[in-house]
Design a protein around this motif. Structure first.
Motif, PDB file in Angstrom:
ATOM      1  N   ARG A 125      -8.550   8.112  -2.905  1.00 48.66           N
ATOM      2  CA  ARG A 125      -7.125   7.786  -2.889  1.00 48.66           C
ATOM      3  C   ARG A 125      -6.592   7.785  -1.460  1.00 48.66           C
ATOM      4  NH1 ARG A 125      -3.146  11.606  -6.061  1.00 48.66           N
ATOM      5  NH2 ARG A 125      -3.853  12.990  -4.415  1.00 48.66           N
ATOM      6  N   ARG A 126      -6.966   8.786  -0.680  1.00 52.51           N
ATOM      7  CA  ARG A 126      -6.517   8.840   0.730  1.00 52.51           C
ATOM      8  C   ARG A 126      -6.994   7.612   1.493  1.00 52.51           C
ATOM      9  NH1 ARG A 126      -7.854  14.267   0.135  1.00 52.51           N
ATOM     10  NH2 ARG A 126      -9.844  13.975   1.144  1.00 52.51           N
ATOM     11  N   ARG A 127      -8.250   7.242   1.281  1.00 52.22           N
ATOM     12  CA  ARG A 127      -8.812   6.082   1.974  1.00 52.22           C
ATOM     13  C   ARG A 127      -8.109   4.792   1.562  1.00 52.22           C
ATOM     14  NH1 ARG A 127     -15.068   7.954   1.317  1.00 52.22           N
ATOM     15  NH2 ARG A 127     -15.051   9.458   3.018  1.00 52.22           N
ATOM     16  N   LEU A 128      -7.848   4.632   0.271  1.00 49.61           N
ATOM     17  CA  LEU A 128      -7.179   3.438  -0.214  1.00 49.61           C
ATOM     18  C   LEU A 128      -5.743   3.365   0.297  1.00 49.61           C
ATOM     19  CD1 LEU A 128      -7.231   0.876  -1.852  1.00 49.61           C
ATOM     20  CD2 LEU A 128      -6.739   2.233  -3.901  1.00 49.61           C
ATOM     21  N   ARG A 129      -5.037   4.468   0.315  1.00 52.68           N
ATOM     22  CA  ARG A 129      -3.677   4.490   0.869  1.00 52.68           C
ATOM     23  C   ARG A 129      -3.688   4.094   2.339  1.00 52.68           C
ATOM     24  NH1 ARG A 129       0.712   8.207  -1.446  1.00 52.68           N
ATOM     25  NH2 ARG A 129       0.273   8.021  -3.654  1.00 52.68           N
ATOM     26  N   ALA A 130      -4.655   4.634   3.060  1.00 48.69           N
ATOM     27  CA  ALA A 130      -4.754   4.300   4.483  1.00 48.69           C
ATOM     28  C   ALA A 130      -5.004   2.804   4.660  1.00 48.69           C
ATOM     29  CB  ALA A 130      -5.869   5.115   5.145  1.00 48.69           C
ATOM     30  N   MET A 131      -5.862   2.230   3.826  1.00 51.07           N
ATOM     31  CA  MET A 131      -6.132   0.794   3.903  1.00 51.07           C
ATOM     32  C   MET A 131      -4.869  -0.009   3.601  1.00 51.07           C
ATOM     33  SD  MET A 131      -9.851   0.772   2.011  1.00 51.07           S
ATOM     34  CE  MET A 131     -10.037  -0.997   1.976  1.00 51.07           C
ATOM     35  N   LEU A 132      -4.094   0.421   2.615  1.00 50.26           N
ATOM     36  CA  LEU A 132      -2.860  -0.281   2.267  1.00 50.26           C
ATOM     37  C   LEU A 132      -1.838  -0.194   3.397  1.00 50.26           C
ATOM     38  CD1 LEU A 132      -2.557   0.750  -1.481  1.00 50.26           C
ATOM     39  CD2 LEU A 132      -2.919  -1.564  -0.599  1.00 50.26           C
ATOM     40  N   ILE A 133      -1.769   0.952   4.019  1.00 52.70           N
ATOM     41  CA  ILE A 133      -0.840   1.119   5.146  1.00 52.70           C
ATOM     42  C   ILE A 133      -1.250   0.217   6.298  1.00 52.70           C
ATOM     43  CG2 ILE A 133      -0.086   2.743   6.937  1.00 52.70           C
ATOM     44  CD1 ILE A 133      -0.152   4.930   4.740  1.00 52.70           C
ATOM     45  N   GLU A 134      -2.544   0.188   6.586  1.00 54.31           N
ATOM     46  CA  GLU A 134      -3.040  -0.668   7.673  1.00 54.31           C
ATOM     47  C   GLU A 134      -2.725  -2.134   7.412  1.00 54.31           C
ATOM     48  OE1 GLU A 134      -7.218   0.007   8.099  1.00 54.31           O
ATOM     49  OE2 GLU A 134      -6.958   2.100   8.654  1.00 54.31           O
ATOM     50  N   SER A 135      -2.914  -2.568   6.170  1.00 57.13           N
ATOM     51  CA  SER A 135      -2.711  -3.984   5.882  1.00 57.13           C
ATOM     52  C   SER A 135      -1.231  -4.355   5.755  1.00 57.13           C
ATOM     53  CB  SER A 135      -3.454  -4.391   4.606  1.00 57.13           C
ATOM     54  OG  SER A 135      -2.897  -3.738   3.489  1.00 57.13           O
ATOM     55  N   ALA A 136      -0.375  -3.405   5.403  1.00 59.13           N
ATOM     56  CA  ALA A 136       1.052  -3.691   5.234  1.00 59.13           C
ATOM     57  C   ALA A 136       1.847  -3.413   6.500  1.00 59.13           C
ATOM     58  CB  ALA A 136       1.608  -2.868   4.078  1.00 59.13           C
ATOM     59  N   GLY A 137       1.266  -2.745   7.431  1.00 62.79           N
ATOM     60  CA  GLY A 137       1.995  -2.345   8.633  1.00 62.79           C
ATOM     61  C   GLY A 137       2.407  -0.890   8.491  1.00 62.79           C
ATOM     62  N   SER A 138       2.448  -0.195   9.573  1.00 66.88           N
ATOM     63  CA  SER A 138       2.695   1.247   9.535  1.00 66.88           C
ATOM     64  C   SER A 138       4.139   1.607   9.233  1.00 66.88           C
ATOM     65  CB  SER A 138       2.250   1.896  10.838  1.00 66.88           C
ATOM     66  OG  SER A 138       2.989   1.337  11.905  1.00 66.88           O
ATOM     67  N   ASP A 139       5.078   0.636   9.235  1.00 68.78           N
ATOM     68  CA  ASP A 139       6.481   0.963   8.996  1.00 68.78           C
ATOM     69  C   ASP A 139       6.839   0.968   7.503  1.00 68.78           C
ATOM     70  OD1 ASP A 139       5.960  -1.820   9.176  1.00 68.78           O
ATOM     71  OD2 ASP A 139       8.126  -2.200   9.182  1.00 68.78           O
ATOM     72  N   GLN A 140       5.915   0.620   6.625  1.00 70.38           N
ATOM     73  CA  GLN A 140       6.207   0.608   5.193  1.00 70.38           C
ATOM     74  C   GLN A 140       5.464   1.736   4.490  1.00 70.38           C
ATOM     75  OE1 GLN A 140       5.126  -3.179   3.630  1.00 70.38           O
ATOM     76  NE2 GLN A 140       6.686  -4.312   4.791  1.00 70.38           N
ATOM     77  N   ASP A 141       6.103   2.242   3.445  1.00 69.46           N
ATOM     78  CA  ASP A 141       5.437   3.275   2.625  1.00 69.46           C
ATOM     79  C   ASP A 141       4.389   2.619   1.747  1.00 69.46           C
ATOM     80  OD1 ASP A 141       6.944   5.395   3.568  1.00 69.46           O
ATOM     81  OD2 ASP A 141       8.492   5.165   2.021  1.00 69.46           O
ATOM     82  N   PRO A 142       3.269   3.292   1.519  1.00 67.90           N
ATOM     83  CA  PRO A 142       2.253   2.722   0.627  1.00 67.90           C
ATOM     84  C   PRO A 142       2.781   2.712  -0.802  1.00 67.90           C
ATOM     85  CG  PRO A 142       1.659   4.953   1.231  1.00 67.90           C
ATOM     86  CD  PRO A 142       2.880   4.596   2.043  1.00 67.90           C
ATOM     87  N   PRO A 143       2.323   1.780  -1.612  1.00 66.93           N
ATOM     88  CA  PRO A 143       2.727   1.769  -3.011  1.00 66.93           C
ATOM     89  C   PRO A 143       2.278   3.024  -3.729  1.00 66.93           C
ATOM     90  CG  PRO A 143       1.241  -0.071  -2.493  1.00 66.93           C
ATOM     91  CD  PRO A 143       1.399   0.731  -1.256  1.00 66.93           C
ATOM     92  N   ALA A 144       2.989   3.395  -4.744  1.00 70.81           N
ATOM     93  CA  ALA A 144       2.662   4.621  -5.490  1.00 70.81           C
ATOM     94  C   ALA A 144       1.391   4.466  -6.271  1.00 70.81           C
ATOM     95  CB  ALA A 144       3.807   4.967  -6.443  1.00 70.81           C
TER      96      ALA A 144
END
Length: 131
Positions: free
Chosen positions: A112-131
């Motif tokens: 889960r941590r790895r997937l969240r990090a991947m989502l943050i990287e792909s969406a940009g660091s200024d957005q919260d990752p999806p729940a």
């Protein structure tokens, strides 16, 4: 089986209704040696009233993560007493199951941590990752 003993026995449908467990699951437990059934003259399975407790206990153990093979290896006290907690014979099995679950939870949390990090990287660091 005589008429008198049949009256004291539960048909599989009645056992299903009493426990909320499907007829198919009850047949499966019976085929794996977790329940004792007798055959009526018409070939239908019949169960003693204690099967209600046994089915509920089997369901409880399955919900805790035990397989039917593991449950079959437990002492009779685990199936004859609903909610049985005192059978020391399976304490080791319970500890092993808990340890395995904790390892699985840890692995899932890492994923889960790895997937969240991947989502943050792909969406940009200024957005919260999806729940």
């Amino acid at each position: 089986m005589n008429q008198r003993s049949t009256a004291a026995m539960l048909k599989i449908g009645a056992l299903s209704q009493a426990t909320g467990v499907s007829v198919r699951a009850i047949r499966h437990y019976d085929q794996h040696g977790l329940l004792a059934s007798a055959r009526a003259g018409n070939g239908y399975r019949a169960f003693q009233a204690v099967a209600i407790t046994q089915v509920r206990q089997i369901q409880r153990l399955i919900a805790a993560g035990f397989s039917l093979r593991e449950i079959r290896s437990f002492p009779d006290c685990m199936l004859l007493i609903e909610g049985a907690k005192a059978c020391a014979d399976i304490t080791d099995a319970r500890r092993k199951r808990l340890s395995m679950l904790e390892r699985q939870i840890e692995a899932l949390e890492t994923q889960r941590r790895r997937l969240r990090a991947m989502l943050i990287e792909s969406a940009g660091s200024d957005q919260d990752p999806p729940a």
